[in-house]
Enzyme design. Sequence first.
Site, PDB file in Angstrom:
ATOM      1  CB  SER A 214      -4.556   2.288  -1.919  1.00 43.42           C
ATOM      2  OG  SER A 214      -4.639   2.596  -3.296  1.00 43.42           O
ATOM      3  CE  LYS A 219      -9.442  -1.776   1.524  1.00 42.42           C
ATOM      4  NZ  LYS A 219      -8.228  -0.972   1.643  1.00 42.42           N
ATOM      5  CB  THR A 220     -11.301  -2.063   8.327  1.00 42.80           C
ATOM      6  OG1 THR A 220     -10.658  -2.964   7.434  1.00 42.80           O
ATOM      7  CG2 THR A 220     -11.839  -2.835   9.520  1.00 42.80           C
ATOM      8  CD  GLU A 436      20.868  15.032  -3.680  1.00 44.64           C
ATOM      9  OE1 GLU A 436      19.771  15.441  -4.098  1.00 44.64           O
ATOM     10  OE2 GLU A 436      21.213  13.841  -3.757  1.00 44.64           O
TER      11      GLU A 436
END
Length: 656
Positions: A214, A219-220, A436
């Site tokens: 993702s 990755k780089t 809420e």
Amino acid sequence: MANDKEPQRGNGDKGGGNNPWMKSLAIWVGILLAIALVVSMFEGGTAAKTGESIAYSEFLSRVDDGSVREADIGAGVITGKYSNGAQYKTFAPTDPTLIQRLSAKGVTFRARPDEQPSLWTYLLYQSFPLLILLGVGYFVMRQMQKNAGSGAMGFGKSRAKMLTEKQGRVTFDDVAGIDEAREELQEIVDFLKDPSKFARLGGKIPKGALLVGSPGTGKTLLARAIAGEAKVPFFTISGSDFVEMFVGVGASRVRDMFEQAKKNAPCIVFIDEIDAVGRHRGAGLGNGNDEREQTLNQLLVEMDGFEANEGIIIVAATNRPDVLDPALLRPGRFDRQVVVPKPDIEGREKILAVHTAKLPLAPDVDPRTIARGTPGFSGADLANLANEAALLAARKGKRLIAMREFEEAKDKVMMGAERKSMIMTEDEKRATAYHEAGHALVSLHVPGCDPLHKVTIIPRGRALGVTWNLPERDRYSMTMKQMKARLALCFGGRIAEQLIYGAEELNTGASNDIQQATEMARAMVMEYGMSEKLGWLRYRDNQDEVFLGHSVSRSQSISEDTARMIDQEVRRIVEEGEMKAREVLTEHLDELHRLATALLEYETLTGEESKKAIKGEDIGREDPSKRAPRALAIGGSSIPKSRRPGGWGSPTPAGA
């Protein structure tokens, strides 16, 4: 794990001393000065002295009446001065009596010989314009060839930038949270350090490694760490840098990139976002001769063609491996796919340690607690979290970053910033509190719900309030019990409003809750096989295929009777969740009032404070009446699921 998109300068960028723009300007200034010098030389060698031009007859008359004081006699030209100092010039024919007339009138005269230029001067005058043209042409051609892609001669040159150790070397110590990916890539590092270790046994290193994960998972950064560990040149280029509107340019750039890599082998060539050029062939218009497909064909040939590219390892990154061409993924090319997943709690703790190593932290900061409260965060998300905490501490004038700043930064990243500019009426604020409180109360009493982390009626992002549930650990799947509990949690807010205000006062604020519940129930029936009537069959195929460059979802064909049965089952599952929420809130209506009252007083409650509030206990906060009043916001819609893991939105105004 640092941001894997950090820009780096290539070898050609050495600072301001070698600025190519300044260098080009200096060359052009030198050319202009040379041209000006030539013009001045021509003017100086051919032009006579300045002065009033008169006829020769007038000159003789002036001599006779004594008005001429000086005379310079040259080849057909006479210049000089009058008695009043003014200059003159005349063109004279051959006159043998001129010398006598000048002597008779007492004019000072001199003879000026003809100026004959030397041979070198003559050659310079004749050849200098040609030299100027040749110099300008050479300069232009050199610039066009030097700047790859910026001129006609460099249009097909590769745009890959080479990084070395001097440009911020990264090693595996800077990469955390993805241990399996590191171990799988360690073999490439060992090969680059000692190729003979594998060659002795006849082993061959994989030519390509494809990093799949993702966005933001590192990755780089992982590819740069490989180069940093092996201490080899590292070429980086984006997949979109190959593709141009002219057919054949991309293929030329691929060839040039591999030529550069061969000169620096062993080296690593990193192609980021390779899906821009490596998409499945045949998905575009035409007969396969378009620019992108030619570029991909050239890349396939260079990676595993007749000519072996020894010592060149291709590392590519993508988050869409499903659209890549099969020929690109076969053994011999990208024969190793390395999955770079989002980190688990252990990985997030290590990543936070990397990003907070240089931050001045207070003693109460616990990376483990922060890691537990950030499920689904990538390395880039955690880097952003640490940066937001540092900015919040600096804004408050603190010298240390405390745990409170990390909690505020986490709320800001996951739920959005507080909106303090718009005003909410007391009735709207009260309705939000009950909405809420309904979500929170269902999560506390329905087994299978994630633990309540925080509930707030402070508007954040596009929601007027948020109920936030966090899992106790990283979750990779959900049971039917958990999904039904989440369905009940979806309807907690709407049922609470209905019990307090009646069916006629319902608003549009629960649209996001209804959407999430419907999508979940339909997935349970059509994808997960959680319906007894329909059985363990899949009625929806959500896999994508590429057609004409676009991603198109395929749906399985079903009959009308089956579609009607699917709708009935989806309705049944949704109504069961609604009934469960109504049962819980009706049974604990007094707790609903107490929790809503506490939210109106304190605006934000943690999970433990909410448990104390429904029991009527003191939550241990300061008196809210002593705090400065703060305006509340109104407007917007619920926070999207991608921004709100485990959270549930508050009511939104009509038309949202």
